[in-house]
Each structure stands twice: as C-alpha cells, then as structure tokens.
Design an enzyme around this catalytic site. Structure first.
Site, PDB file in Angstrom:
ATOM      1  N   CYS A   1       9.938   6.954 -13.109  1.00 22.15           N
ATOM      2  CA  CYS A   1       8.874   5.998 -12.830  1.00 22.15           C
ATOM      3  C   CYS A   1       9.003   4.826 -13.777  1.00 22.15           C
ATOM      4  O   CYS A   1       8.949   5.015 -14.991  1.00 22.15           O
ATOM      5  CB  CYS A   1       7.503   6.660 -13.025  1.00 22.15           C
ATOM      6  SG  CYS A   1       6.722   7.010 -11.478  1.00 22.15           S
ATOM      7  N   ILE A   2       9.193   3.635 -13.226  1.00 19.13           N
ATOM      8  CA  ILE A   2       9.294   2.479 -14.119  1.00 19.13           C
ATOM      9  C   ILE A   2       8.242   1.447 -13.751  1.00 19.13           C
ATOM     10  O   ILE A   2       7.629   1.524 -12.705  1.00 19.13           O
ATOM     11  CB  ILE A   2      10.698   1.828 -14.097  1.00 19.13           C
ATOM     12  CG1 ILE A   2      11.118   1.495 -12.657  1.00 19.13           C
ATOM     13  CG2 ILE A   2      11.701   2.755 -14.748  1.00 19.13           C
ATOM     14  CD1 ILE A   2      12.334   0.622 -12.578  1.00 19.13           C
TER      15      ILE A   2
END
Lengths: 104, 121, 96
Positions: A103-104
């Site tokens: 998850c960025i």
C-alpha cells in the site's frame, strides 16, 4: 461488539466474522456511510478475494473494478471519493479482508 | 536516471516446497505498484507454477497460481514461458493459467541485456 | 550493456549451463561459494563458455581446499577483483 475483533489498524482479525452489520461498523469508524456504490465495490472485492486469496493494491483494485463494474468506476478518483484517500486499504478493511501488501 | 526502470523477473523454481516462487512474485507485484516496466519469465521448473487446477489448501498454503492470475491486474502484461521447459514436461499452453509468450534462450538473453535490474529466483 | 553472472551453487544443479545459455558475448561469470566446485571439473566437462569470461572467487576456492586443485584452469579473482567486475558490468544476474 468487542474491539478484539479488530487489529490495531482496524482490520478484522477473523475473516469469517464479517457480516454486513460489521461492514457498517467498520465504515462508521472511517466516517463512511455505505451506499449502493460502496456495496458493489465491496461485493467485487470479496468475490475476488474468495477466488484469489489476495487483497488487491490500488493499481489492481482500479483494474479489477474497471473489469467488473465498467470504465466509469474503474478510476482511482472515483474510488478515492468513495473510500477516502487510500481506497485499496479502506475498501479491503470494510470488506473484511486483510490489508493489501504494497500500500503506497 | 529515469524514474521508470526495466525489471526482469526470472522465476525458475516450482511453487510450495520453497519460498522462491512466491518471493519472486511478491517482488514483481511490489515493483508493479511503482509502475515500473516489468517482464516476468517462467523458466525451467518455474513453468510448473502455471499449471491449472492447483489447490494447495490441503498443505496449508495459498494457491500460487491464483495469485499469478492477478499479474495482469497489476499491469504486468509481459509474461513469458520457457518453451524448452514446457517441452521437457510435455506441457502446452492449454495447461497454463496465464497467456504467456514463448521465449527461448536467445530471446531471454536479449531481454536481460536491455533490463536495468534482473531478479533470478 | 553487459552482465556479470554469479553462480553460487554446486555443479549438480547445472546452473552454469543454464547461465551460459542466456549469457551473451562480453558478459562475465564468476563462481562463488559452492559454485567454485566447478573448478574440479576437467575443462572438457565444463559447458562451453564461448565469448563469456569465466572467473572463480579465490577466497572460496581456498576455503574449500581447491586452490591447488583447479583442474578446469578457471581464472581466479580476489574480492577486490570481484568488486571491479561488478563495476565493469551494467547489471548482475545471480544464479543460486
């Protein structure tokens, strides 16, 4: 409902404990009120997870929604409006799935 | 230096008995999230990861082929399979969960030569 | 745009042949760890390297009692020369 149902970040610990009322509860904690446009994404996510045992990161979520619900909805802007800034994380959380990797 | 790099992942091991196949895939998915140019090559016994009808529930692991099927959703469209390895195992494309382009040694050599990074597991 | 290939497993796995099959002219291969046991082979038992330079890390040969047993006649490289090889090539490809 006890808090130990959820981990520190609010993800459901036991995936089988998910129900629509639980989804409503998680969504409330995220200040989201679930409408049909949310539920259709949640349904696609849960079907995808049942098949692939994988919570998609944003890029894959956008493409998945595009494939299942059409071009208009398969856009990160649309999903960000529905599920706040990090749609992959929040939608997985409400759908009762593990936190997506990367998850960025 | 350009932001977008070319990554080639070469996956040479079968699934389940070791972590190599799933580590290679995880690394590729992570690179895909950063929108890099990705090439994914199933080489040698790595082609066995692609067999249809896998169900690894009984050995307490996630079914790798199901995760491999997510590669196109991550924008990984350049997927190749070692033709010699398929022949060695008497398999053809109908046995595989993904549409993969055939690749031979000289094509793989050319792919490596234009890659910025190569992960070979 | 050449590559440095490292082969670090014993010959029974056949990685040197796999590596040389996709190495191109100007590439180099260095044998590391158990890969240095390839030095025990006779030259005719090694896969043909063509225009690919073949090295072995001297420290790993020494550790395994192979310094005087390099029948294959593979060129030895020290750690420093290994670092030079890494710098000379654009990328490295590990075979293990």
């Amino acid at each position: 409902m006890s808090d130990s149902l959820f981990d520190k970040e609010g993800f459901l610990r036991d995936l089988s404990a998910w129900s629509e009322p639980v989804a409503e509860q998680i969504a409330r904690a995220e200040n989201i009120s679930l409408a049909p446009s949310h539920w259709e994404v949640i349904r696609v996510l849960r079907e995808f997870y049942a098949e692939h045992q994988h919570s998609p990161a944003t890029r894959a979520l956008v493409n998945l929604i595009k494939r299942e619900l059409g071009e208009d909805k398969g856009r990160s802007v649309y999903l960000m409006k529905l599920f706040s800034g990090t749609p992959a994380k929040t939608a997985s959380k409400i759908a009762g799935l593990p936190k997506p990797d990367n998850c960025i | 230096m350009s932001v977008k790099q070319t990554f080639t992942f070469i996956s040479r091991s079968p699934a389940y008995a070791s972590q190599r196949a799933s580590l290679c895939l995880e690394a590729a998915l992570a690179a895909a999230v950063f929108e890099q140019e990705i090439h994914y090559v199933f080489m040698d016994d790595g082609v066995l990861q692609l067999l249809t009808d896998q169900n690894s529930q009984a050995i307490g692991q996630k079914t790798l082929s199901k995760l491999l099927e997510t590669l196109p959703l991550y924008g990984v469209e350049n997927i190749y399979v070692d033709t010699q390895a398929l022949a060695k195992h008497a398999l053809d494309s109908a046995d595989l969960v993904l549409d993969a382009q055939p690749i031979d040694d000289s094509q793989l050599a050319a792919l490596i030569a234009r890659s910025d990074q190569v992960l070979n597991l | 745009m050449s590559s440095l290939h490292t082969v670090s497993k014993a010959p029974q796995l056949g990685l040197l042949a796999q590596c040389l099959a996709v190495a191109t002219a100007g590439d180099a291969v260095i044998l590391l760890e158990d890969g240095v046991y390839y030095c025990l082979k006779n030259p005719e038992e090694l896969p043909p390297a063509g225009d690919v330079a073949l090295f072995a890390l001297a420290e790993d040969l020494s550790a395994r009692g192979l310094l005087e047993r390099n029948r294959a006649g593979i060129e030895l490289a020290s750690y420093v020369e290994f670092v030079d090889l890494c710098c000379k090539h654009e990328r490295s490809v590990s075979w293990f």
